[in-house]
Design an enzyme around this catalytic site. Sequence first.
Site, PDB file in Angstrom:
ATOM      1  N   GLY A   2      20.034  78.235  90.362  1.00  0.00           N
ATOM      2  CA  GLY A   2      21.034  78.207  89.168  1.00  0.00           C
ATOM      3  C   GLY A   2      21.623  78.881  88.158  1.00  0.00           C
ATOM      4  N   TYR A 145      22.226  62.224  75.039  1.00  0.00           N
ATOM      5  CA  TYR A 145      21.590  63.339  76.512  1.00  0.00           C
ATOM      6  C   TYR A 145      21.587  62.178  77.026  1.00  0.00           C
ATOM      7  CZ  TYR A 145      19.599  67.240  78.238  1.00  0.00           C
ATOM      8  OH  TYR A 145      19.545  68.066  78.884  1.00  0.00           O
ATOM      9  N   LYS A 152      14.953  64.135  81.897  1.00  0.00           N
ATOM     10  CA  LYS A 152      14.241  65.775  81.249  1.00  0.00           C
ATOM     11  C   LYS A 152      12.675  65.166  81.518  1.00  0.00           C
ATOM     12  CE  LYS A 152      17.077  68.577  81.735  1.00  0.00           C
ATOM     13  NZ  LYS A 152      16.931  69.717  83.308  1.00  0.00           N
TER      14      LYS A 152
HETATM   15  P1  NAP Z   1      24.855  76.384  83.705  1.00  0.00           P
HETATM   16  O1  NAP Z   1      24.478  77.447  83.538  1.00  0.00           O
HETATM   17  O2  NAP Z   1      25.362  75.161  84.494  1.00  0.00           O
HETATM   18  O3  NAP Z   1      23.513  76.019  85.072  1.00  0.00           O
HETATM   19  C1  NAP Z   1      23.273  74.893  85.834  1.00  0.00           C
HETATM   20  C2  NAP Z   1      23.243  75.315  87.203  1.00  0.00           C
HETATM   21  O4  NAP Z   1      22.969  74.006  88.133  1.00  0.00           O
HETATM   22  C3  NAP Z   1      24.341  75.396  87.779  1.00  0.00           C
HETATM   23  O5  NAP Z   1      24.449  76.710  88.886  1.00  0.00           O
HETATM   24  C4  NAP Z   1      25.095  74.257  88.672  1.00  0.00           C
HETATM   25  O6  NAP Z   1      25.653  75.312  89.752  1.00  0.00           O
HETATM   26  C5  NAP Z   1      23.221  73.900  89.435  1.00  0.00           C
HETATM   27  N1  NAP Z   1      23.763  72.929  90.016  1.00  0.00           N
HETATM   28  C6  NAP Z   1      24.604  71.451  89.296  1.00  0.00           C
HETATM   29  N2  NAP Z   1      24.120  70.860  90.624  1.00  0.00           N
HETATM   30  C7  NAP Z   1      23.647  71.686  91.585  1.00  0.00           C
HETATM   31  C8  NAP Z   1      23.618  70.961  93.034  1.00  0.00           C
HETATM   32  N3  NAP Z   1      23.391  69.571  93.667  1.00  0.00           N
HETATM   33  N4  NAP Z   1      22.351  71.815  94.288  1.00  0.00           N
HETATM   34  C9  NAP Z   1      22.711  73.063  93.451  1.00  0.00           C
HETATM   35  N5  NAP Z   1      22.727  73.798  92.263  1.00  0.00           N
HETATM   36  C10 NAP Z   1      23.267  72.820  91.699  1.00  0.00           C
HETATM   37  O7  NAP Z   1      23.689  75.204  82.265  1.00  0.00           O
HETATM   38  P2  NAP Z   1      22.568  76.068  81.843  1.00  0.00           P
HETATM   39  O8  NAP Z   1      22.544  75.865  80.715  1.00  0.00           O
HETATM   40  O9  NAP Z   1      22.215  77.394  82.551  1.00  0.00           O
HETATM   41  O10 NAP Z   1      21.136  74.774  82.610  1.00  0.00           O
HETATM   42  C11 NAP Z   1      20.720  75.114  83.717  1.00  0.00           C
HETATM   43  C12 NAP Z   1      18.856  74.357  83.002  1.00  0.00           C
HETATM   44  O11 NAP Z   1      18.451  74.693  81.463  1.00  0.00           O
HETATM   45  C13 NAP Z   1      19.493  72.659  83.640  1.00  0.00           C
HETATM   46  O12 NAP Z   1      17.837  71.678  83.568  1.00  0.00           O
HETATM   47  C14 NAP Z   1      19.450  72.172  82.114  1.00  0.00           C
HETATM   48  O13 NAP Z   1      19.512  70.391  81.771  1.00  0.00           O
HETATM   49  C15 NAP Z   1      18.847  72.839  81.111  1.00  0.00           C
HETATM   50  N6  NAP Z   1      19.234  73.195  79.974  1.00  0.00           N
HETATM   51  C16 NAP Z   1      20.081  73.266  79.651  1.00  0.00           C
HETATM   52  C17 NAP Z   1      19.874  73.473  77.864  1.00  0.00           C
HETATM   53  C18 NAP Z   1      20.998  74.170  77.174  1.00  0.00           C
HETATM   54  O14 NAP Z   1      21.051  74.143  76.065  1.00  0.00           O
HETATM   55  N7  NAP Z   1      22.513  74.445  77.786  1.00  0.00           N
HETATM   56  C19 NAP Z   1      19.130  73.440  77.188  1.00  0.00           C
HETATM   57  C20 NAP Z   1      17.889  72.787  77.686  1.00  0.00           C
HETATM   58  C21 NAP Z   1      17.676  72.200  79.246  1.00  0.00           C
HETATM   59  P3  NAP Z   1      27.256  75.218  89.502  1.00  0.00           P
HETATM   60  O15 NAP Z   1      27.098  75.580  88.288  1.00  0.00           O
HETATM   61  O16 NAP Z   1      27.707  75.947  90.696  1.00  0.00           O
HETATM   62  O17 NAP Z   1      27.653  73.330  89.409  1.00  0.00           O
END
Ligand code: NAP
Length: 245
Positions: A2, A145, A152
């Site tokens: 991720g 959301y 989630k």
């Molecule tokens: P991010 O940098 O966009 O990370 C999300 C990752 O998921 C990316 O590396 C993306 O790859 C990958 N992904 C999407 N579809 C996929 C697939 N089919 N197979 C494999 N990988 C896949 O955003 P982030 O905010 O750090 O998100 C990480 C986690 O934290 C997520 O579960 C998100 O819901 C959670 N979260 C985020 C927040 C926030 O405010 N940012 C808050 C709470 C929870 P590509 O970029 O190459 O598509």
Amino acid sequence: MGVANERSIAWSITQALWQEGAELAFTHLPTPSSRRRIVRLVEPHQPPVVLPCDVQRDEDIAKVFAAVKETYGRLDLLVHSIAFAPPQELKKPYLEMSRQGWHLAMDISAYSLVAVCRAAAPLMPPGSAVVTISYLGGERVIPGYNVMGVCKAALEHSVRYLAWDLGDRQIRINAISAGPVRTLSSAGVAGFDQMLDHHVRKSCLHRSVKPDELARTALYLLSDLSQGVTGETIHVDCGFSVVGL
Ligand code: NAP
């Protein structure tokens, strides 16, 4: 699993793990741009395993863990930091969610944790640990959301069931419920800026969470500092979730 870019939550966790001397393998979506981005980021550390993995494809998952086995022999920790929902679906009311969009979001954002744990567990010795990243939208309605909140909720409850199944092998699994952080994924959530403003006003600490704070909680959950903790969702949100008004 991720790391998309230097804003990714998984990237902050990577930095913290590297600082503690962990050897890490990485996965990326099987597209040239995803590969380019991660290769550039991790280059200084030259990790031997940087492989494509679309978590919707069991064969990709199998290849990744076969490579980890061949290179390292075992896996002490696993970070699952992956989610996706079609952006056009997030713009509509949840009531209008399509069946196809719902399945896609659930598959990538919740089921993938089960699939990845199943493939990883045979490599994980007693004492090893898994961490995934969740959000308060899985417990409460956060307008905008939508389906991600439902994903989630499934993710957090999967953590509990997986904790039971993996517990016999002394493998632990926990979730971090992160406060909002500006990343590639969060840019797709309608009204994210308002969410962030609201968080700063209403959280106990009156500020947004720092990626490094998420990373340090991940370190705790992935290390023997948290030896007796499994099946939990820990809020790292500056106290937002405890405030009622
Ligand atoms: P991010 O940098 O966009 O990370 C999300 C990752 O998921 C990316 O590396 C993306 O790859 C990958 N992904 C999407 N579809 C996929 C697939 N089919 N197979 C494999 N990988 C896949 O955003 P982030 O905010 O750090 O998100 C990480 C986690 O934290 C997520 O579960 C998100 O819901 C959670 N979260 C985020 C927040 C926030 O405010 N940012 C808050 C709470 C929870 P590509 O970029 O190459 O598509």
